[in-house]
Design an enzyme around this catalytic site. Structure first.
Site, PDB file in Angstrom:
ATOM      1  N   GLU A   1       0.858  -1.185   0.000  1.00  0.00           N
ATOM      2  CA  GLU A   1       0.000   0.000   0.000  1.00  0.00           C
ATOM      3  C   GLU A   1       0.893   1.234   0.000  1.00  0.00           C
ATOM      4  O   GLU A   1       1.807   1.342   0.829  1.00  0.00           O
ATOM      5  CB  GLU A   1      -0.919  -0.002   1.221  1.00  0.00           C
ATOM      6  CG  GLU A   1      -1.674   1.288   1.463  1.00  0.00           C
ATOM      7  CD  GLU A   1      -2.541   1.726   0.276  1.00  0.00           C
ATOM      8  OE1 GLU A   1      -2.389   2.882  -0.169  1.00  0.00           O
ATOM      9  OE2 GLU A   1      -3.354   0.905  -0.190  1.00  0.00           O
TER      10      GLU A   1
ATOM     11  N   GLY B   1      -6.521   1.035   4.625  1.00  0.00           N
ATOM     12  CA  GLY B   1      -7.954   1.282   4.556  1.00  0.00           C
ATOM     13  C   GLY B   1      -8.429   1.826   3.228  1.00  0.00           C
ATOM     14  O   GLY B   1      -9.626   1.842   2.951  1.00  0.00           O
TER      15      GLY B   1
ATOM     16  N   ALA C   1     -25.146  14.384  -9.688  1.00  0.00           N
ATOM     17  CA  ALA C   1     -26.170  14.094  -8.684  1.00  0.00           C
ATOM     18  C   ALA C   1     -26.193  12.623  -8.312  1.00  0.00           C
ATOM     19  O   ALA C   1     -27.248  12.022  -8.122  1.00  0.00           O
ATOM     20  CB  ALA C   1     -27.540  14.531  -9.196  1.00  0.00           C
TER      21      ALA C   1
ATOM     22  N   GLU D   1     -24.422  13.182  -0.980  1.00  0.00           N
ATOM     23  CA  GLU D   1     -24.024  13.075   0.425  1.00  0.00           C
ATOM     24  C   GLU D   1     -23.254  14.320   0.882  1.00  0.00           C
ATOM     25  O   GLU D   1     -23.577  14.913   1.922  1.00  0.00           O
ATOM     26  CB  GLU D   1     -23.176  11.815   0.640  1.00  0.00           C
ATOM     27  CG  GLU D   1     -23.980  10.528   0.589  1.00  0.00           C
ATOM     28  CD  GLU D   1     -23.176   9.297   0.952  1.00  0.00           C
ATOM     29  OE1 GLU D   1     -23.779   8.223   1.094  1.00  0.00           O
ATOM     30  OE2 GLU D   1     -21.933   9.393   1.091  1.00  0.00           O
TER      31      GLU D   1
ATOM     32  N   ALA E   1     -17.562  -0.463  -1.481  1.00  0.00           N
ATOM     33  CA  ALA E   1     -16.587  -1.060  -0.577  1.00  0.00           C
ATOM     34  C   ALA E   1     -16.977  -2.486  -0.198  1.00  0.00           C
ATOM     35  O   ALA E   1     -16.134  -3.391  -0.165  1.00  0.00           O
ATOM     36  CB  ALA E   1     -16.436  -0.195   0.676  1.00  0.00           C
TER      37      ALA E   1
ATOM     38  N   HIS F   1     -42.505  -5.199  17.242  1.00  0.00           N
ATOM     39  CA  HIS F   1     -43.265  -3.951  17.269  1.00  0.00           C
ATOM     40  C   HIS F   1     -42.945  -3.178  18.551  1.00  0.00           C
ATOM     41  O   HIS F   1     -42.875  -3.765  19.616  1.00  0.00           O
ATOM     42  CB  HIS F   1     -44.762  -4.249  17.218  1.00  0.00           C
ATOM     43  CG  HIS F   1     -45.615  -3.015  17.354  1.00  0.00           C
ATOM     44  ND1 HIS F   1     -45.811  -2.136  16.311  1.00  0.00           N
ATOM     45  CD2 HIS F   1     -46.295  -2.518  18.422  1.00  0.00           C
ATOM     46  CE1 HIS F   1     -46.602  -1.148  16.723  1.00  0.00           C
ATOM     47  NE2 HIS F   1     -46.906  -1.354  18.003  1.00  0.00           N
TER      48      HIS F   1
END
Length: 462
Positions: free
Chosen positions: A33, A39, A182, A188, A317, A441
């Site tokens: 990485e 991550g 959009a 978000e 993800a 409920h």
């Protein structure tokens, strides 16, 4: 030169899950990485930080505008935004989780290399970085994820005009913010800054928001977001965006230029496959940069595999995680499987939007006979109690077999409710199976049960 059974290139959701699962199955695993924190985009500058900001901004808006209806009296004018504290909280969450993956690597005895991974040949990977290494291995998994897609004419300066990375760390609330696109990311982050006080204008090339999601649900979402203060301009072809002094100027075909303080470019993502030497080792990919794989995620070259955003399908993800599990098991066991019909998609706005399986649009286009059941949040006791009566759930079932084909929800906690629907599709359940299952409920989960009952025209509470 160091030897491993498996080398994973990329430490995002797909890569680190593949590494951990392969290690659980007894392989000697390495993960390369280039970022110091594990991550991937999702954890560092995507899914996790955006959800932290969405939660914080929603609490801020509730304190200012909605606590009175709960009998909590405060002076709304005294509610102040501490943006540095909000950003610090977000960064702290990211730090904790990235360190957690480091701990999981140590627990599973995975060797981590810091640098850029380049495939020299099948079974050989070069780690380019401060401490170059040449690794020899039996198998390679490419899990390098994706990056923000560019748009012709939009001059990204990673400051005033930027991608989601910059939009998660604005040092101040912009007076006006233009969002180009959009889709999920645009909506978000548009919601985050709208809640914090920005005037948000969303420009979309298509005549609808949330391309790919159920159009009926998307139409309802647009109405709700418009009531929240977000302005939508659909059918807009953006031809340019540039910084002019301390402002940004966005131009669209056939429309007046728009001046804004910040611009978020959110027109999708593209596979991150640069500098992997794919051509050099003859790994095939299409004209969109997506690596071609078979049912076991193997590329055109034996021993080289690919998962996540670098291959076809939704760029999610959790889809990458499922593929990470599958590719590791395929390498060890010789077989693996991912049911793509049971991969949910979620938009973490308020209200949330969640979807799994086929949309009504897709069923119509394919000529599949179906039945539909819908149930509104406003008819649910729990939704009323928590002041979350906007939205509905929709269940689509085959007209002849009653098998669940798709479920689409807009409303509070839709992202949690969709798990039941994904499980139903995974196990081939019918709408009757959901309808006949007892749901506690009072809960929001009863909305899904009632929508399933409505497929057969027998919803109880509406």
């Amino acid at each position: 030169m160091k030897e491993h059974d498996l080398v994973v290139i990329g430490g995002g959701p797909g890569g680190y899950v593949a590494a951990i699962r392969a290690a659980q199955l007894g392989l000697n695993v390495a993960c390369i990485e280039k970022e110091s924190a594990l991550g991937g985009t999702c954890l560092r500058v995507g899914c996790i930080p955006s959800k932290a900001m969405l939660e914080s901004s929603e609490l801020f808006q509730m304190a200012k505008n909605h606590l009175a209806e709960h009998g909590v009296s405060i002076n709304a004018d005294s509610v102040k935004l501490d943006l540095p504290a909000m950003l610090k909280r977000k960064d702290g969450i990211v730090s904790q989780l990235t360190k957690g993956i480091d701990g999981l690597f140590r627990k599973n005895k995975i060797t981590r290399y810091l640098g850029h991974g380049k495939i020299v040949a099948p079974g050989k990977v070069l780690v380019e970085g401060a401490q170059p290494e040449e690794l020899v291995c039996k198998n390679i998994v490419i899990a390098t994820g994706s990056k923000s897609a560019p748009l012709k004419g939009v001059e990204v300066d990673n400051d005033r005009i930027g991608t989601s990375t910059e939009a998660l760390a604005f040092p101040e609330v912009p007076g006006t913010m233009v969002v180009i696109g959009a889709g999920v990311i645009g909506l978000e982050l548009g919601c985050v800054w709208s809640r914090l006080g920005a005037k948000v204008i969303v420009l979309e090339y298509l005549d609808r928001i949330l391309p790919g999601m159920d159009s009926e649900i998307a139409t309802e979402a647009q109405k709700i977001f418009t009531k929240q203060g977000i302005e939508f301009r659909l059918g807009m072809k953006v031809t340019g965006a540039k910084v002019s002094g301390k402002k940004c100027v966005v131009t669209c075909e056939g429309a007046e230029p728009i001046t804004a303080d910040r611009v978020l470019l959110a027109v999708g993502r593209i596979p991150n496959t640069e500098n992997l030497n794919l051509d050099g080792v003859h790994v095939a990919y299409d004209n969109r940069g997506r690596i071609q794989v078979d049912q076991h995620f193997q590329t055109t070259i034996p021993g080289i595999y690919a998962i996540g955003d670098v291959i076809g399908g939704a760029m999610l993800a959790h889809k990458a995680e499922e593929e990470g599990m599958a590719v590791a098991e395929g390498i060890v066991w010789g077989h693996c499987h991912v049911n793509y019909d049971a991969i949910p998609a979620i938009v973490y706005t308020h209200p949330e939007i969640a979807s799994v399986g086929k949309t009504e649009d897709q069923l119509k286009e394919a000529g599949v006979p179906y039945k539909k059941g819908s149930f509104p949040y406003m008819a649910n006791g729990r939704a009323k109690a928590i002041a979350a009566s906007e939205g509905r759930a929709k269940v689509l079932a085959h007209a002849e077999t009653d098998r669940v084909l798709g479920v689409h929800i807009i409303g509070a906690h839709a992202g949690d409710l969709i798990a039941e629907a994904a499980l139903a599709i995974e196990f081939g359940a019918s709408s009757e199976d959901i309808a006949r299952t007892s749901h506690a409920h009072p809960t929001l989960a009863e909305i899904v049960k009632e929508a399933a009952l409505a497929v057969d025209g027998r919803a109880i509470h509406f």
